[in-house]
Design a protein around this motif. Structure first.
Motif, short mmCIF file in Angstrom:
data_model
loop_
_atom_site.label_atom_id
_atom_site.label_comp_id
_atom_site.label_asym_id
_atom_site.label_seq_id
_atom_site.Cartn_x
_atom_site.Cartn_y
_atom_site.Cartn_z
N GLU A 138 -4.13 -38.28 -3.70
CA GLU A 138 -4.38 -38.11 -2.05
C GLU A 138 -4.93 -36.66 -1.93
O GLU A 138 -5.53 -36.19 -1.21
CB GLU A 138 -2.89 -38.21 -1.30
CG GLU A 138 -2.69 -39.72 -0.96
CD GLU A 138 -1.73 -40.31 -2.18
OE1 GLU A 138 -1.45 -41.43 -2.11
OE2 GLU A 138 -1.61 -39.38 -3.23
N GLU A 139 -4.12 -35.64 -2.76
CA GLU A 139 -4.59 -34.32 -2.76
C GLU A 139 -5.87 -34.13 -3.47
O GLU A 139 -7.05 -33.45 -2.95
CB GLU A 139 -3.83 -33.45 -3.37
CG GLU A 139 -2.38 -33.06 -2.55
CD GLU A 139 -1.39 -34.11 -2.39
OE1 GLU A 139 -1.03 -34.49 -1.41
OE2 GLU A 139 -1.07 -35.05 -3.58
N TRP A 140 -6.27 -34.87 -4.42
CA TRP A 140 -7.60 -34.89 -5.15
C TRP A 140 -8.69 -35.21 -4.07
O TRP A 140 -9.82 -34.55 -4.03
CB TRP A 140 -7.60 -35.91 -6.20
CG TRP A 140 -6.75 -35.31 -7.44
CD1 TRP A 140 -6.39 -33.84 -7.65
CD2 TRP A 140 -6.12 -36.08 -8.45
NE1 TRP A 140 -5.51 -34.09 -8.94
CE2 TRP A 140 -5.29 -35.24 -9.29
CE3 TRP A 140 -6.03 -37.60 -8.78
CZ2 TRP A 140 -4.56 -35.66 -10.46
CZ3 TRP A 140 -5.38 -37.71 -9.89
CH2 TRP A 140 -4.74 -37.13 -10.67
N GLU A 141 -8.40 -36.34 -3.46
CA GLU A 141 -9.60 -36.83 -2.49
C GLU A 141 -9.67 -35.67 -1.28
O GLU A 141 -10.87 -35.58 -1.00
CB GLU A 141 -8.76 -38.17 -1.76
CG GLU A 141 -8.81 -39.23 -2.82
CD GLU A 141 -8.19 -40.83 -2.18
OE1 GLU A 141 -8.53 -41.86 -2.64
OE2 GLU A 141 -7.45 -40.40 -1.01
N PHE A 142 -8.67 -35.08 -0.93
CA PHE A 142 -8.76 -33.95 0.12
C PHE A 142 -9.68 -32.68 -0.38
O PHE A 142 -10.43 -32.48 0.24
CB PHE A 142 -7.34 -33.61 0.63
CG PHE A 142 -7.49 -32.37 1.37
CD1 PHE A 142 -7.96 -32.53 2.91
CD2 PHE A 142 -6.95 -31.29 1.08
CE1 PHE A 142 -7.94 -31.46 3.50
CE2 PHE A 142 -6.80 -30.17 1.99
CZ PHE A 142 -7.41 -30.37 3.16
N ILE A 143 -9.19 -32.38 -1.66
CA ILE A 143 -10.03 -31.38 -2.09
C ILE A 143 -11.62 -31.77 -2.48
O ILE A 143 -12.36 -31.04 -2.13
CB ILE A 143 -9.46 -31.15 -3.45
CG1 ILE A 143 -7.91 -30.39 -3.46
CG2 ILE A 143 -10.24 -29.91 -4.32
CD1 ILE A 143 -7.25 -30.19 -4.70
N ALA A 144 -11.81 -33.00 -2.65
CA ALA A 144 -13.13 -33.23 -3.15
C ALA A 144 -13.90 -33.44 -1.84
O ALA A 144 -15.17 -32.71 -1.53
CB ALA A 144 -13.19 -34.63 -3.81
N ARG A 145 -13.27 -33.66 -0.70
CA ARG A 145 -14.04 -33.97 0.77
C ARG A 145 -14.03 -32.58 1.27
O ARG A 145 -15.41 -32.16 1.73
CB ARG A 145 -13.16 -34.90 1.62
CG ARG A 145 -12.98 -36.04 1.22
CD ARG A 145 -12.02 -36.97 1.82
NE ARG A 145 -11.66 -38.36 1.63
CZ ARG A 145 -10.79 -38.90 1.66
NH1 ARG A 145 -9.55 -38.41 2.52
NH2 ARG A 145 -10.48 -40.21 1.22
N THR A 146 -13.25 -31.60 0.98
CA THR A 146 -13.54 -30.18 1.41
C THR A 146 -14.55 -29.66 0.94
O THR A 146 -15.50 -28.98 1.40
CB THR A 146 -12.11 -29.47 1.35
OG1 THR A 146 -10.95 -30.01 1.91
CG2 THR A 146 -12.15 -28.29 1.89
N ILE A 147 -14.60 -29.60 -0.34
CA ILE A 147 -15.69 -29.14 -1.32
C ILE A 147 -17.03 -29.74 -0.74
O ILE A 147 -18.05 -28.92 -0.45
CB ILE A 147 -15.57 -29.18 -2.40
CG1 ILE A 147 -14.19 -28.44 -3.02
CG2 ILE A 147 -16.89 -28.94 -3.61
CD1 ILE A 147 -13.88 -28.65 -4.54
N HIS A 148 -17.03 -30.89 -0.63
CA HIS A 148 -18.44 -31.58 -0.16
C HIS A 148 -18.77 -31.27 0.94
O HIS A 148 -20.05 -31.03 1.45
CB HIS A 148 -18.28 -33.17 -0.39
CG HIS A 148 -19.58 -33.96 -0.16
ND1 HIS A 148 -20.08 -34.50 0.94
CD2 HIS A 148 -20.43 -34.05 -1.18
CE1 HIS A 148 -21.20 -34.99 0.69
NE2 HIS A 148 -21.59 -34.83 -0.30
N GLY A 149 -17.73 -31.09 1.88
CA GLY A 149 -17.95 -30.79 3.28
C GLY A 149 -18.73 -29.32 3.86
O GLY A 149 -19.48 -29.18 4.64
#
Length: 309
Positions: free
Chosen positions: A26-37
């Motif tokens: 769940e944290e990995w998904e959040f980090i990836a979305r934050t970077i991509h955003g």
């Protein structure tokens, strides 16, 4: 650190406060979305991360963020930054230098070295040489005259295509390290628990026992149940090759996927990522194999995401 930051246009976002031992999909998904955003707004990303699970995070970001044309550099330290003997400052210097030198893709900056994200393994608990690049050369190294890029190891993204976020992960993946005498019933337990994938650390080049305790038969049952099985070697260096011995040949006949020279961290996170993209067993196999994948410019802008430990 302040003098280093003054050389760049830096923005800091504190996105998580979490011991790295608690990092999960769940944290990995959040980090990836934050970077991509915020990807288009910056020339690179430095992510500070606890060392215990940093190799897992670096590996999975390599799969979730596709066609990276800019650097995403993870770093951390073996000692707190306020300790006189800390390695945190030098590791941060290395991370910022990697962005300054425009080394694209996901990497780990540690002990004056830059390691491709899906090739990094933590090999020491106390030593400053905590990470090694397994079965791959360094992307770069820091010397007295600066950071040296290894051009033959760097894989630039295609600037004509967008960076893609494919962030769905399937956490139902189990890692099993074989020991002599492993009970085959463990596979039945995993199937009953509805695991969709297993990564097996086998012996040597890919050995699994089938005398008295027949693991091969259980692999066949797992495959028939729709479970994806990836087999790697317990040996850290050099690839597995299931064609060498009878036991490996039998495993291949049951449809297992060879991990070859992948790290355990890369194999586990890749399987989570692939299973997050598709439920089709054949497409899972296809996707898994398919993926066996300057200092004078002071205007560089970097976003630094940070969280504790």
């Amino acid at each position: 650190v302040g003098s280093m930051l003054s050389a760049f246009d830096v923005e800091v976002q504190d996105i998580l406060r979490l011991d790295s031992s608690n990092m999960q999909p769940e944290e990995w998904e959040f980090i990836a979305r934050t970077i991509h955003g915020c990807w288009e707004a910056y020339d690179g990303v430095v992510l500070t991360h606890g060392t215990d699970t940093m190799a897992y995070t670096a590996s999975v970001l390599s799969y979730m963020l596709q066609n990276l044309t800019k650097p995403v550099v993870l770093t951390g330290s073996q000692m707190p930054i306020d300790n006189l003997l800390t390695d945190a400052r030098n590791n941060l210097y290395t991370a910022f230098s990697a962005v300054d030198c425009r080394i694209p893709g996901v990497s780990i900056a540690f002990d004056h070295k830059l390691i491709r994200g899906c090739r990094a393994v933590k090999v020491r608990t106390m030593g400053f040489e905590a990470f090694e690049s397994v079965n791959a050369p360094y992307l770069g190294e820091v010397f007295a005259n600066g950071i040296h890029r290894n051009e033959s190891a760097i894989r630039p993204g295609d600037p004509s295509r967008p960076t893609r976020l494919l962030d769905r992960l399937c956490p139902d993946v189990f890692l099993l390290k074989l020991i002599p005498g492993t009970n085959p019933a463990v596979f039945s337990m995993l199937m009953d628990m509805h695991y969709r994938g297993i990564v097996i650390e086998a012996f040597g080049a890919g050995g699994l026992h089938f005398v008295r305790r027949d693991l091969i038969a259980k692999l066949q049952a797992a495959a028939r149940a729709g479970m994806t099985v990836v087999v790697c070697s317990q040996c850290l260096y050099e690839p597995s090759d299931f064609s060498v011995y009878e036991v490996g040949q039998r495993a291949l006949a049951q449809g297992v996927i060879q991990g070859r020279d992948m790290t355990t961290e890369a194999a586990v996170t890749k399987l989570m990522w692939v299973l997050g993209q598709t439920d089709d067993p054949e497409e899972v196999r296809r996707q898994f194999k398919l993926l066996n994948i300057g200092l004078d410019d002071r205007s560089l802008r970097i976003v630094l995401f940070s969280y504790d430990a």
